[in-house]
Scaffold this motif. Sequence first.
Motif, short mmCIF file in Angstrom:
data_model
loop_
_atom_site.label_atom_id
_atom_site.label_comp_id
_atom_site.label_asym_id
_atom_site.label_seq_id
_atom_site.Cartn_x
_atom_site.Cartn_y
_atom_site.Cartn_z
N ASN A 46 -18.23 -5.57 3.33
CA ASN A 46 -19.03 -4.85 4.32
C ASN A 46 -18.99 -5.58 5.66
O ASN A 46 -20.01 -5.74 6.33
CB ASN A 46 -20.48 -4.71 3.83
CG ASN A 46 -21.28 -3.79 4.71
OD1 ASN A 46 -20.78 -2.83 5.27
ND2 ASN A 46 -22.57 -4.10 4.86
N LYS A 47 -17.81 -6.07 6.05
CA LYS A 47 -17.68 -6.80 7.32
C LYS A 47 -18.12 -5.93 8.49
O LYS A 47 -17.88 -4.72 8.44
CB LYS A 47 -16.24 -7.26 7.52
CG LYS A 47 -15.80 -8.30 6.53
CD LYS A 47 -14.38 -8.74 6.84
CE LYS A 47 -13.83 -9.68 5.79
NZ LYS A 47 -13.45 -8.99 4.55
N PRO A 48 -18.76 -6.49 9.48
CA PRO A 48 -18.91 -7.91 9.71
C PRO A 48 -20.13 -8.52 9.02
O PRO A 48 -20.46 -9.68 9.26
CB PRO A 48 -19.06 -7.99 11.23
CG PRO A 48 -19.82 -6.74 11.57
CD PRO A 48 -19.27 -5.69 10.61
N PHE A 49 -20.78 -7.75 8.16
CA PHE A 49 -22.02 -8.23 7.55
C PHE A 49 -21.76 -8.90 6.21
O PHE A 49 -20.81 -8.58 5.50
CB PHE A 49 -23.00 -7.05 7.38
CG PHE A 49 -23.26 -6.34 8.67
CD1 PHE A 49 -24.07 -6.91 9.64
CD2 PHE A 49 -22.65 -5.13 8.94
CE1 PHE A 49 -24.29 -6.27 10.85
CE2 PHE A 49 -22.86 -4.48 10.15
CZ PHE A 49 -23.68 -5.05 11.11
N CYS A 50 -22.63 -9.81 5.87
CA CYS A 50 -22.57 -10.50 4.59
C CYS A 50 -23.04 -9.56 3.48
O CYS A 50 -24.03 -8.84 3.64
CB CYS A 50 -23.49 -11.73 4.65
SG CYS A 50 -23.72 -12.56 3.07
N ASP A 51 -22.32 -9.54 2.38
CA ASP A 51 -22.75 -8.75 1.23
C ASP A 51 -23.01 -9.64 0.01
O ASP A 51 -23.14 -9.14 -1.10
CB ASP A 51 -21.74 -7.65 0.90
CG ASP A 51 -20.42 -8.19 0.36
OD1 ASP A 51 -20.25 -9.43 0.32
OD2 ASP A 51 -19.56 -7.37 -0.03
N GLY A 52 -23.05 -10.94 0.22
CA GLY A 52 -23.30 -11.88 -0.88
C GLY A 52 -22.05 -12.38 -1.56
O GLY A 52 -22.13 -13.22 -2.46
#
Length: 65
Positions: A46-52
């Motif tokens: 889910n770039k640019p976000f962290c998804d774990g």
Amino acid sequence: MADTTIKLLDDGPYLVSGSVEVQDAEGKRFATGDQIALCRCGHSANKPFCDGAHKANAFKDATRA
Ligand code: FES
């Protein structure tokens, strides 16, 4: 103190707090809230976000200022 802060979480994402706008290369905005986590391990789906995904990939970094 700055209105926006970026905190490097040990072995995890950049935690961005405050007023910020995230845009793609075409200038389109991502929907964000007052706090977002940006991936710095490169494994998020889910770039640019962290998804774990940094946990499953054992990302390690504990940079200190
Ligand atoms: S830092 Fe969390 S998925 Fe990359």
